[in-house]
Design a protein around this motif. Structure first.
Motif, PDB file in Angstrom:
ATOM      1  N   GLU A   1       0.876  -1.092  -0.075  1.00 45.90           N
ATOM      2  CA  GLU A   1      -0.004  -0.044  -0.042  1.00 45.90           C
ATOM      3  C   GLU A   1       1.058   1.244  -0.069  1.00 45.90           C
ATOM      4  OE1 GLU A   1      -3.794   2.230   2.655  1.00 45.90           O
ATOM      5  OE2 GLU A   1      -3.340  -0.033   2.623  1.00 45.90           O
ATOM      6  N   ASP A   2       1.939   1.290   0.818  1.00 49.34           N
ATOM      7  CA  ASP A   2       2.951   2.336   0.795  1.00 49.34           C
ATOM      8  C   ASP A   2       3.511   2.654  -0.518  1.00 49.34           C
ATOM      9  OD1 ASP A   2       4.337   4.501   1.886  1.00 49.34           O
ATOM     10  OD2 ASP A   2       6.204   3.193   2.059  1.00 49.34           O
ATOM     11  N   LEU A   3       3.798   1.614  -1.236  1.00 48.33           N
ATOM     12  CA  LEU A   3       4.303   1.520  -2.500  1.00 48.33           C
ATOM     13  C   LEU A   3       3.370   2.012  -3.598  1.00 48.33           C
ATOM     14  CD1 LEU A   3       6.370  -1.648  -3.006  1.00 48.33           C
ATOM     15  CD2 LEU A   3       7.375   0.658  -2.867  1.00 48.33           C
ATOM     16  N   GLU A   4       2.041   1.950  -3.488  1.00 45.85           N
ATOM     17  CA  GLU A   4       1.067   2.532  -4.320  1.00 45.85           C
ATOM     18  C   GLU A   4       0.978   3.625  -4.016  1.00 45.85           C
ATOM     19  OE1 GLU A   4      -1.980  -0.400  -3.208  1.00 45.85           O
ATOM     20  OE2 GLU A   4      -0.795  -2.034  -4.322  1.00 45.85           O
ATOM     21  N   LEU A   5       0.977   4.029  -2.770  1.00 44.62           N
ATOM     22  CA  LEU A   5       0.721   5.794  -2.489  1.00 44.62           C
ATOM     23  C   LEU A   5       1.905   6.171  -3.180  1.00 44.62           C
ATOM     24  CD1 LEU A   5      -0.541   5.510   1.174  1.00 44.62           C
ATOM     25  CD2 LEU A   5      -1.890   6.245  -0.687  1.00 44.62           C
ATOM     26  N   GLN A   6       3.135   5.861  -3.115  1.00 38.06           N
ATOM     27  CA  GLN A   6       4.223   6.535  -3.632  1.00 38.06           C
ATOM     28  C   GLN A   6       4.083   6.779  -5.070  1.00 38.06           C
ATOM     29  OE1 GLN A   6       6.043   7.950  -1.664  1.00 38.06           O
ATOM     30  NE2 GLN A   6       4.695   7.328   0.044  1.00 38.06           N
ATOM     31  N   PHE A   7       3.756   5.592  -5.699  1.00 40.31           N
ATOM     32  CA  PHE A   7       3.254   5.699  -7.323  1.00 40.31           C
ATOM     33  C   PHE A   7       2.362   6.866  -7.499  1.00 40.31           C
ATOM     34  CE2 PHE A   7       0.783   4.236 -10.901  1.00 40.31           C
ATOM     35  CZ  PHE A   7       1.669   4.403 -11.798  1.00 40.31           C
ATOM     36  N   LEU A   8       1.284   6.786  -6.687  1.00 40.17           N
ATOM     37  CA  LEU A   8       0.235   7.755  -7.084  1.00 40.17           C
ATOM     38  C   LEU A   8       0.614   9.123  -6.820  1.00 40.17           C
ATOM     39  CD1 LEU A   8      -2.808   6.132  -5.469  1.00 40.17           C
ATOM     40  CD2 LEU A   8      -2.490   6.616  -7.984  1.00 40.17           C
ATOM     41  N   LYS A   9       1.653   9.426  -5.869  1.00 36.37           N
ATOM     42  CA  LYS A   9       2.298  10.628  -5.674  1.00 36.37           C
ATOM     43  C   LYS A   9       3.282  11.215  -6.705  1.00 36.37           C
ATOM     44  CE  LYS A   9       3.183  11.994  -1.410  1.00 36.37           C
ATOM     45  NZ  LYS A   9       3.568  12.264  -0.213  1.00 36.37           N
ATOM     46  N   SER A  10       3.828  10.188  -7.209  1.00 34.05           N
ATOM     47  CA  SER A  10       4.567  10.411  -8.606  1.00 34.05           C
ATOM     48  C   SER A  10       3.971  10.997  -9.571  1.00 34.05           C
ATOM     49  CB  SER A  10       5.451   9.302  -8.809  1.00 34.05           C
ATOM     50  OG  SER A  10       4.742   8.080  -9.509  1.00 34.05           O
ATOM     51  N   LYS A  11       2.545  10.609  -9.794  1.00 31.64           N
ATOM     52  CA  LYS A  11       1.796  11.249 -10.690  1.00 31.64           C
ATOM     53  C   LYS A  11       1.062  12.321 -10.395  1.00 31.64           C
ATOM     54  CE  LYS A  11       3.107   7.386 -13.094  1.00 31.64           C
ATOM     55  NZ  LYS A  11       4.126   7.867 -14.030  1.00 31.64           N
ATOM     56  N   GLU A  12       1.228  13.080  -9.391  1.00 34.96           N
ATOM     57  CA  GLU A  12       0.887  14.185  -8.834  1.00 34.96           C
ATOM     58  C   GLU A  12      -0.521  13.998  -8.158  1.00 34.96           C
ATOM     59  OE1 GLU A  12       1.785  17.679 -11.150  1.00 34.96           O
ATOM     60  OE2 GLU A  12       3.855  16.777 -11.827  1.00 34.96           O
ATOM     61  N   VAL A  13      -0.964  12.980  -7.886  1.00 36.60           N
ATOM     62  CA  VAL A  13      -2.238  12.457  -7.102  1.00 36.60           C
ATOM     63  C   VAL A  13      -1.975  12.988  -5.668  1.00 36.60           C
ATOM     64  CG1 VAL A  13      -3.926  10.919  -6.741  1.00 36.60           C
ATOM     65  CG2 VAL A  13      -2.950  11.062  -8.813  1.00 36.60           C
ATOM     66  N   LEU A  14      -2.860  13.795  -5.284  1.00 37.07           N
ATOM     67  CA  LEU A  14      -2.954  14.089  -3.715  1.00 37.07           C
ATOM     68  C   LEU A  14      -3.036  12.905  -2.987  1.00 37.07           C
ATOM     69  CD1 LEU A  14      -2.617  16.407  -1.480  1.00 37.07           C
ATOM     70  CD2 LEU A  14      -5.152  16.673  -1.697  1.00 37.07           C
ATOM     71  N   VAL A  15      -2.075  12.283  -2.076  1.00 38.92           N
ATOM     72  CA  VAL A  15      -2.427  11.246  -1.299  1.00 38.92           C
ATOM     73  C   VAL A  15      -1.630  11.785  -0.118  1.00 38.92           C
ATOM     74  CG1 VAL A  15      -2.464   9.608  -3.191  1.00 38.92           C
ATOM     75  CG2 VAL A  15      -0.492  10.221  -2.216  1.00 38.92           C
ATOM     76  N   PRO A  16      -2.028  11.203   1.160  1.00 36.44           N
ATOM     77  CA  PRO A  16      -1.181  11.489   2.251  1.00 36.44           C
ATOM     78  C   PRO A  16       0.274  10.877   2.517  1.00 36.44           C
ATOM     79  CG  PRO A  16      -2.751   9.546   2.737  1.00 36.44           C
ATOM     80  CD  PRO A  16      -3.026  10.147   1.342  1.00 36.44           C
ATOM     81  N   ASN A  17       1.292  11.462   3.053  1.00 37.54           N
ATOM     82  CA  ASN A  17       2.514  11.115   3.203  1.00 37.54           C
ATOM     83  C   ASN A  17       2.428  10.007   4.133  1.00 37.54           C
ATOM     84  OD1 ASN A  17       3.791  12.922   1.600  1.00 37.54           O
ATOM     85  ND2 ASN A  17       3.409  14.606   3.096  1.00 37.54           N
ATOM     86  N   THR A  18       3.197   9.130   3.975  1.00 39.74           N
ATOM     87  CA  THR A  18       3.441   7.966   4.953  1.00 39.74           C
ATOM     88  C   THR A  18       4.441   8.515   6.013  1.00 39.74           C
ATOM     89  OG1 THR A  18       2.988   6.189   3.337  1.00 39.74           O
ATOM     90  CG2 THR A  18       4.326   5.604   5.265  1.00 39.74           C
TER      91      THR A  18
END
Length: 144
Positions: A63-80
């Motif tokens: 899940e953390d990897l997926e959040l980082q991927f989304l963040k790299s695509k400039e999607v607003l996600v919370p920081n781990t």
């Protein structure tokens, strides 16, 4: 919630924040598989998700990897903040993002971000690792 796990997470948070704070734990909804909490010390607020290694043997690493991927695509996600395993429990601590007002552009922005994510092209079908979407999805590459 298991007191030892709670104490462990609080200790890790205090170490990271360099404080010795007491935290208030509030159970919140939205987790059909996981236990979810709003955790605050008055200055900082976090979203905490817990489960067991019996359900997710790799913890919340994917899940953390997926959040980082989304963040790299400039999607607003919370920081781990933290991700880990304690005894047979797993936990993920994220920054708390307050619900904002939906603007008239909300769905337009959402659709644009979703369409942008689907422009990601690779030679094979699937993500970089297995994940869990209610049922385990085994990482198997399929050629187009």
């Amino acid at each position: 919630m298991d007191t030892n796990l709670k104490d462990h997470i609080e200790s890790c948070l205090n170490e990271q924040l360099q404080t010795k704070s007491a935290f208030n734990w509030q159970t919140i909804g939205g987790g059909s598989i996981n236990n979810t909490f709003k955790v605050s010390n008055g200055e900082y607020t976090f979203f905490v998700k817990t489960n067991t290694t019996a359900v997710f043997e790799n913890g919340f690493k994917e899940e953390d990897l997926e959040l980082q991927f989304l963040k790299s695509k400039e999607v607003l996600v919370p920081n781990t903040i933290l991700e880990g395993v304690f005894e047979n429990a797993i936990y993920l601590v994220l920054e708390w993002i307050e619900t904002g007002e939906k603007t008239t552009k909300f769905w337009e922005n959402f659709a644009a971000q979703l369409a942008e994510l689907h422009q990601h092209q690779v030679e094979q079908f699937g993500f970089y690792h297995s994940n869990f979407m209610h049922h385990p999805l085994t990482h198997t590459w399929l050629l187009y």
